[in-house]
Design an enzyme around this catalytic site. Structure first.
Site, mmCIF file in Angstrom:
data_model
loop_
_atom_site.group_PDB
_atom_site.id
_atom_site.type_symbol
_atom_site.label_atom_id
_atom_site.label_comp_id
_atom_site.label_asym_id
_atom_site.label_seq_id
_atom_site.Cartn_x
_atom_site.Cartn_y
_atom_site.Cartn_z
ATOM 1 N N ASN A 12 -26.363 36.367 43.478
ATOM 2 C CA ASN A 12 -25.412 35.732 44.388
ATOM 3 C C ASN A 12 -25.540 36.437 45.733
ATOM 4 O O ASN A 12 -25.100 37.570 45.879
ATOM 5 C CB ASN A 12 -23.997 35.875 43.810
ATOM 6 C CG ASN A 12 -22.927 35.375 44.766
ATOM 7 O OD1 ASN A 12 -23.229 34.755 45.775
ATOM 8 N ND2 ASN A 12 -21.672 35.652 44.431
ATOM 9 N N HIS A 99 -15.544 32.127 42.005
ATOM 10 C CA HIS A 99 -15.801 33.544 42.288
ATOM 11 C C HIS A 99 -14.524 34.182 42.823
ATOM 12 O O HIS A 99 -13.770 33.546 43.569
ATOM 13 C CB HIS A 99 -16.942 33.683 43.304
ATOM 14 C CG HIS A 99 -17.440 35.081 43.405
ATOM 15 N ND1 HIS A 99 -16.766 36.047 44.106
ATOM 16 C CD2 HIS A 99 -18.517 35.690 42.853
ATOM 17 C CE1 HIS A 99 -17.419 37.197 43.990
ATOM 18 N NE2 HIS A 99 -18.489 37.004 43.231
ATOM 19 N N GLU A 101 -14.029 36.175 45.112
ATOM 20 C CA GLU A 101 -13.916 36.188 46.579
ATOM 21 C C GLU A 101 -13.394 34.855 47.098
ATOM 22 O O GLU A 101 -12.683 34.812 48.100
ATOM 23 C CB GLU A 101 -15.282 36.553 47.198
ATOM 24 C CG GLU A 101 -15.575 38.038 46.998
ATOM 25 C CD GLU A 101 -17.036 38.405 46.926
ATOM 26 O OE1 GLU A 101 -17.908 37.589 47.281
ATOM 27 O OE2 GLU A 101 -17.321 39.538 46.482
ATOM 28 N N GLU A 169 -16.532 38.882 35.775
ATOM 29 C CA GLU A 169 -16.691 39.803 36.899
ATOM 30 C C GLU A 169 -15.356 40.498 37.153
ATOM 31 O O GLU A 169 -14.480 39.916 37.817
ATOM 32 C CB GLU A 169 -17.109 39.043 38.161
ATOM 33 C CG GLU A 169 -18.462 38.380 38.045
ATOM 34 C CD GLU A 169 -19.119 38.193 39.410
ATOM 35 O OE1 GLU A 169 -20.280 38.575 39.537
ATOM 36 O OE2 GLU A 169 -18.462 37.691 40.340
ATOM 37 N N GLY A 175 -18.982 45.088 44.153
ATOM 38 C CA GLY A 175 -19.341 45.750 45.411
ATOM 39 C C GLY A 175 -18.801 47.169 45.550
ATOM 40 O O GLY A 175 -18.840 47.746 46.629
ATOM 41 N N SER A 214 -21.401 45.292 40.313
ATOM 42 C CA SER A 214 -22.178 46.525 40.499
ATOM 43 C C SER A 214 -23.326 46.683 39.512
ATOM 44 O O SER A 214 -23.663 47.809 39.108
ATOM 45 C CB SER A 214 -21.259 47.758 40.472
ATOM 46 O OG SER A 214 -20.344 47.714 41.563
HETATM 47 P P1 13P Z 1 -22.087 43.229 43.341
HETATM 48 O O1 13P Z 1 -23.265 43.164 42.406
HETATM 49 O O2 13P Z 1 -22.464 43.458 44.766
HETATM 50 O O3 13P Z 1 -21.033 44.157 42.820
HETATM 51 O O4 13P Z 1 -21.421 41.761 43.346
HETATM 52 C C1 13P Z 1 -21.152 41.143 42.131
HETATM 53 C C2 13P Z 1 -20.769 39.736 42.386
HETATM 54 O O5 13P Z 1 -19.715 39.462 42.925
HETATM 55 C C3 13P Z 1 -21.721 38.689 41.994
HETATM 56 O O6 13P Z 1 -21.134 37.423 42.063
#
Ligand code: 13P
Length: 251
Positions: A12, A99, A101, A169, A175, A214
């Site tokens: 992603n 997601h 976010e 997730e 992140g 991560s």
């Molecule tokens: P990271 O791998 O940067 O932690 O992000 C995970 C993510 O949100 C994938 O959709």
């Protein structure tokens, strides 16, 4: 891998990448070709602006491309939004929905996510439906309940479970460089498997559950060996072909 399912390693890219980043897809394509047949299915979800060019760059390779979101309506007066059919038209085979976010930045509810998953399936896309608890919810001991609630309200009404992928997730692991313990990942994935089987029977047993948060080359092998972890949804480490391919190779 812990199961006989073919794993899916999905990248992603989030809001990262302009045309120059297509070179990473070309490089990934070469790495996959040089390694012989990859053991995993590979998906890259670039920003929508790159989707069409990314699908052309990946054309004829083992790399699929997908969207990061779609609108819940098939078409209409929704300035700036992108429909599922537009994603298909641009070469996507998958779309990430729900997601964290988007749930946070855009106030998307699980009902919105369900509507998006429905329209994605209707357009022939495989929705990658994201669920996951916050750190406060985990500390309060409510992670399983939160994920069960998201599962119950985010999954599509449409379909029989054969064409969906769940991505677990944990919000606090995205992140941050932090990951749950292997035991916690195993527990949550077993919980999601049970929810899938209760809802879809055999199709639920066969559905893929990805872990995201991560994932990087140094922890991929351990995470991908956990029972019911059928692949990974990778953010930061998907931006560089070498890192992403190292995760593919660890599957
Ligand atoms: P990271 O791998 O940067 O932690 O992000 C995970 C993510 O949100 C994938 O959709």
């Amino acid at each position: 891998m812990s199961t006989d399912k073919r794993p899916l390693i999905a990248g992603n890219w989030k809001m990262n990448g302009t045309g120059a980043a297509l070179a990473e897809i070309s490089r990934l394509r070469n790495l996959v070709a040089d390694s012989g047949a990859a053991r995993a299915d590979i998906l890259i979800c670039p920003p929508a602006t790159l989707l069409h060019r990314a699908s052309e760059t990946a054309s004829g390779s083992a790399i699929a491309v997908g969207g990061q979101d779609c609108h819940a309506a098939a078409s209409g007066a929704h300035t700036g939004d992108i429909s599922a059919q537009m994603l298909t038209d641009a070469g996507a085979t998958h779309v990430i929905v729900g997601h964290s976010e988007r749930r946070t930045d855009h106030g998307e509810t699980s009902a919105d996510v369900r509507a998006k998953a429905d329209v994605a399936l209707g357009a022939g896309l495989i929705p990658v439906i994201c669920v996951g608890e916050t750190e406060a919810e985990r500390e309060a001991g409510s992670a399983n309940r939160v994920v069960a609630d998201q599962f119950a309200s985010s999954l599509p009404d449409y379909g029989d479970g054969t064409e969906i992928i769940i991505a677990y997730e944990p919000v606090w692991a995205i992140g941050t460089g932090k990951t749950p313990t292997i035991a916690d990942i195993a527990d949550m994935h077993a919980h999601i498997r049970q929810l899938l089987v209760e809802r879809f029977g055999e199709a639920g047993a066969a559905a893929r559950i990805l872990y995201g948060g991560s994932v990087k080359p140094s922890n991929a092998e351990e995470i991908l060996s956990v029972p019911n972890v059928d692949g990974a949804l990778v953010g930061g480490a998907s931006l560089k072909a070498d890192d992403f391919f190292a995760i593919v190779a660890a599957s």
